[in-house]
Motif scaffolding. Sequence first.
Motif, mmCIF file in Angstrom:
data_model
loop_
_atom_site.group_PDB
_atom_site.id
_atom_site.type_symbol
_atom_site.label_atom_id
_atom_site.label_comp_id
_atom_site.label_asym_id
_atom_site.label_seq_id
_atom_site.Cartn_x
_atom_site.Cartn_y
_atom_site.Cartn_z
ATOM 1 N N LEU A 655 -4.213 -6.787 12.756
ATOM 2 C CA LEU A 655 -5.414 -7.652 12.212
ATOM 3 C C LEU A 655 -6.393 -9.004 13.949
ATOM 4 C CD1 LEU A 655 -7.204 -8.672 9.554
ATOM 5 C CD2 LEU A 655 -4.646 -10.447 9.508
ATOM 6 N N CYS A 676 -11.528 1.080 12.255
ATOM 7 C CA CYS A 676 -10.954 0.778 11.416
ATOM 8 C C CYS A 676 -11.708 -1.111 11.404
ATOM 9 C CB CYS A 676 -9.290 0.278 12.175
ATOM 10 S SG CYS A 676 -9.094 1.641 12.382
ATOM 11 N N GLY A 678 -11.592 -2.701 8.681
ATOM 12 C CA GLY A 678 -10.935 -3.933 7.713
ATOM 13 C C GLY A 678 -10.144 -4.381 8.272
ATOM 14 N N LEU A 679 -9.811 -4.154 9.858
ATOM 15 C CA LEU A 679 -8.519 -5.813 9.915
ATOM 16 C C LEU A 679 -9.708 -6.464 11.267
ATOM 17 C CD1 LEU A 679 -6.472 -2.630 11.289
ATOM 18 C CD2 LEU A 679 -5.458 -4.264 9.994
ATOM 19 N N ALA A 681 -11.375 -9.880 10.445
ATOM 20 C CA ALA A 681 -11.517 -10.864 9.030
ATOM 21 C C ALA A 681 -12.536 -11.749 9.852
ATOM 22 C CB ALA A 681 -10.358 -11.663 9.020
ATOM 23 N N ALA A 686 -10.366 -15.813 5.417
ATOM 24 C CA ALA A 686 -10.263 -14.359 5.101
ATOM 25 C C ALA A 686 -9.022 -13.610 5.910
ATOM 26 C CB ALA A 686 -11.163 -13.421 5.922
ATOM 27 N N TYR A 687 -8.881 -14.007 7.176
ATOM 28 C CA TYR A 687 -7.559 -13.484 7.766
ATOM 29 C C TYR A 687 -6.002 -13.569 6.658
ATOM 30 C CZ TYR A 687 -4.638 -13.217 12.511
ATOM 31 O OH TYR A 687 -3.724 -12.625 13.231
ATOM 32 N N ASP A 689 -5.772 -13.792 3.684
ATOM 33 C CA ASP A 689 -5.827 -12.923 2.577
ATOM 34 C C ASP A 689 -5.352 -11.212 3.418
ATOM 35 O OD1 ASP A 689 -6.719 -15.204 0.875
ATOM 36 O OD2 ASP A 689 -8.406 -14.426 1.324
ATOM 37 N N ARG A 690 -6.032 -11.222 4.378
ATOM 38 C CA ARG A 690 -5.798 -9.259 4.607
ATOM 39 C C ARG A 690 -4.536 -9.664 5.220
ATOM 40 N NH1 ARG A 690 -10.858 -7.738 7.153
ATOM 41 N NH2 ARG A 690 -13.004 -8.497 5.978
ATOM 42 N N ALA A 693 -1.867 -9.253 2.207
ATOM 43 C CA ALA A 693 -2.223 -8.374 1.833
ATOM 44 C C ALA A 693 -1.638 -6.854 1.997
ATOM 45 C CB ALA A 693 -4.125 -7.845 1.049
ATOM 46 N N PHE A 694 -1.915 -6.513 3.551
ATOM 47 C CA PHE A 694 -0.969 -5.967 4.635
ATOM 48 C C PHE A 694 -0.061 -5.707 4.264
ATOM 49 C CE2 PHE A 694 -5.358 -5.705 6.477
ATOM 50 C CZ PHE A 694 -5.685 -4.263 6.790
ATOM 51 N N GLU A 698 -1.290 -2.537 0.743
ATOM 52 C CA GLU A 698 -2.496 -1.800 1.174
ATOM 53 C C GLU A 698 -3.201 -1.909 1.220
ATOM 54 O OE1 GLU A 698 -4.395 -5.538 -1.911
ATOM 55 O OE2 GLU A 698 -2.644 -6.123 -2.949
#
Length: 740
Positions: A655, A676, A678-679, A681, A686-687, A689-690, A693-694, A698
């Motif tokens: 990430l 990718c 989606g990795l 941010a 946002a970083y 949050d992701r 989630a990961f 997710e």
Amino acid sequence: MNPQDLQRLLATAQLQHRSGELAQAEACYLTLLQALPDNADLWHLAGVLAFQQGRIAPAVERYEKAIALKPGFGQALNNLGIAHKLAGRLQHAADAFAAALEAESTYAPAAYNLGLLREAIGDEPGAELAYRTALASRPDWIAALANLGNLLRRARRLAEADAPLTRAAELAPNDADAAGNVALLRIDQGRLAEARALAERAASLAPSSAAWWEAAGSAARLQGDVDSAIAHLERAAALAPDDAALLLELALAQEAGADTEAARTTLSRVNTLAPDWERPRWSEALLLPRVAASDSQVIAALRSFDDGLAGLASTLRLDTPTDVDGAFEAASSVLPFGLHYLAGEHRERQDRFGDLVARIARAKFPRLALPFAAPPRHGQRVRVGFVSSHLREHVVERYFGRFILELDPARFERFVWSTSGVVDARTRAIQAAVEHFQGGEREVGVIANEIREASLDVLVYLDIGLDPRSGVLASLRLAPVQAALPGHPVSTGLDSIDAFLGADAIEPPNAGDHYRERLVRLPGLGAWPHRCEEAGDGRWAQALAADGRPLFLCLQNLAKVPPSFDETLARIAAASGGRLAFFDRGPRLTRRFATRLRAALARHGAPESALHIEPVHRHADFVAGLAHATLVLDTPGFSGGGTSLDALGAGAAVLTLEGDRARSRQTSAMLRLLGCEGLVAAGYEAYGDRAIAFARGEGLDEARGKIAAAAPRLFDGAAALAGFADFLQDAHAPANARPA
């Protein structure tokens, strides 16, 4: 006085002389000389006695009388030279030693003393010849071996220095100086484990000698063992508290251990002791925190850096050779590498530093600053030079070594200057492949002249910004076209570099404004990196993940983690219940970082166990463990390069945050090439949050699948090499050369 009486008186005089009864012995010698005024040996003995009493004038007079009576009296000539040297009459001393050798060419003591004299007056070739003359007749003379070896080592002729220094150590296995001299050579050769062991042995043999504690500390610092380095250097400083060079080494260790204030205090002391020494003045002026305690400290440090840089530029004096040499030593030794790890835009600072270095280098080598054009080579190969101090197992060679190895030899004639004394299999592979190779840590002026005389078409620097010597070389005009590869992915700040060879996938659209040089975009990642193919043991990571908690690995140098990022990391750990794992960069530095991050973890209610410090592993074992991480957390501001390649090549999800400069877009470029996005941010929130989630799973398996399938793209640099070759082919045209 009959012969028997004279013989008895001589025996009495010699016995008194040996017993230290010098006045009585002298009275006997003078009585003998009244009876035997033409005896050269008696005059010589009387001269030796006067010298031992500290009476130089009568010693000289008596030696000269002995020589007049016995021309070619080698021992008397040698002792006459010693007396003249002690009295400061150096030319007379040199003449006496030379006369002794002329009379007896194998008289080793005279040759040795002549070597000492030549070395003292700066005549290194003359000193070398004299020491070799002494060793020709006494090949195992330890003092001569040591002096010759040290002379060669200081001249950076490291391979030649090895034989005499190691031989001296073999002959005197319990001599501290013999072991310590080899330790200093091993430091210069980059054989740090050997150097440290030898220096610590020398220090144990002579515990009151500051020099060997200093050598042990220097080797430990270069190994990255800052705690041991500081302990050794502090012990040395207690023995020699006014040794400015020793204290500078201590300051470097303190800075490496992130103790910025201690380093500043020590540097201030050095500058008091040696106010005319430019190098520590530069070190203090440009000092930056290795691990900043807060964002406000970063701001204050940059303000101090700006003031220090301005002060160095405004007070720079290049009026005399001494001025130039002092400034040149500083410019060749001090580099604000950590500047670009700190938050902010530093292009203007880099330019000002580059201008300062260039002023000095061009004053030192004015001829090498003049512009020139290569002769036309219609139908001939392009002559391309490469300069790097990292052509060994290192991320620079990993990225760009194949640019050298894979260039078509039918189109390009390759010249390589490896400016480090460290040699490994990577170095040897390059040396075997190219047409011309020069290696070893030699004087900058020697290397610069070799490059200029090679009459290159294009000169390429791989790692300006990682080695101050490369920056000095690059500030000169050694080829009609000079370019930089991004071993350090920021502008060089030098007006003598015509092109910066960036990566199209990494650079933002407006990247031309970020460089003093003309930006040339090579395809893809702008490199052809090696992939780690060696099998390793990843059980270290399996053990960390065994309890089922999410495992977040941060692979970066701790200096890359800005204080502003701590809250995001703490939020991730607290919300996910996961473990943040970082790699040990030395106890002092790591301790400072961990103290700062633990405070943020406490503010978010995360437990102590949320932070883990992992020892450094062998590279293959390190890579083998990465796939066991839930997520690899990249750093903002200065993202991962080789470490992100390792992680993605191993199939780990990384990430990242994408910034607006190349140094903060390396990992995001890799992820976009893999599909990718989606990795990647945008912003700390946002970083976080992701990452959370990961950690819940997710989209994690999908991301890992994409990475595993597409990762080979990252290690296919054929297009980048083709773009590099096209640049070289076109760039050597005279119209593309830019005067210095």
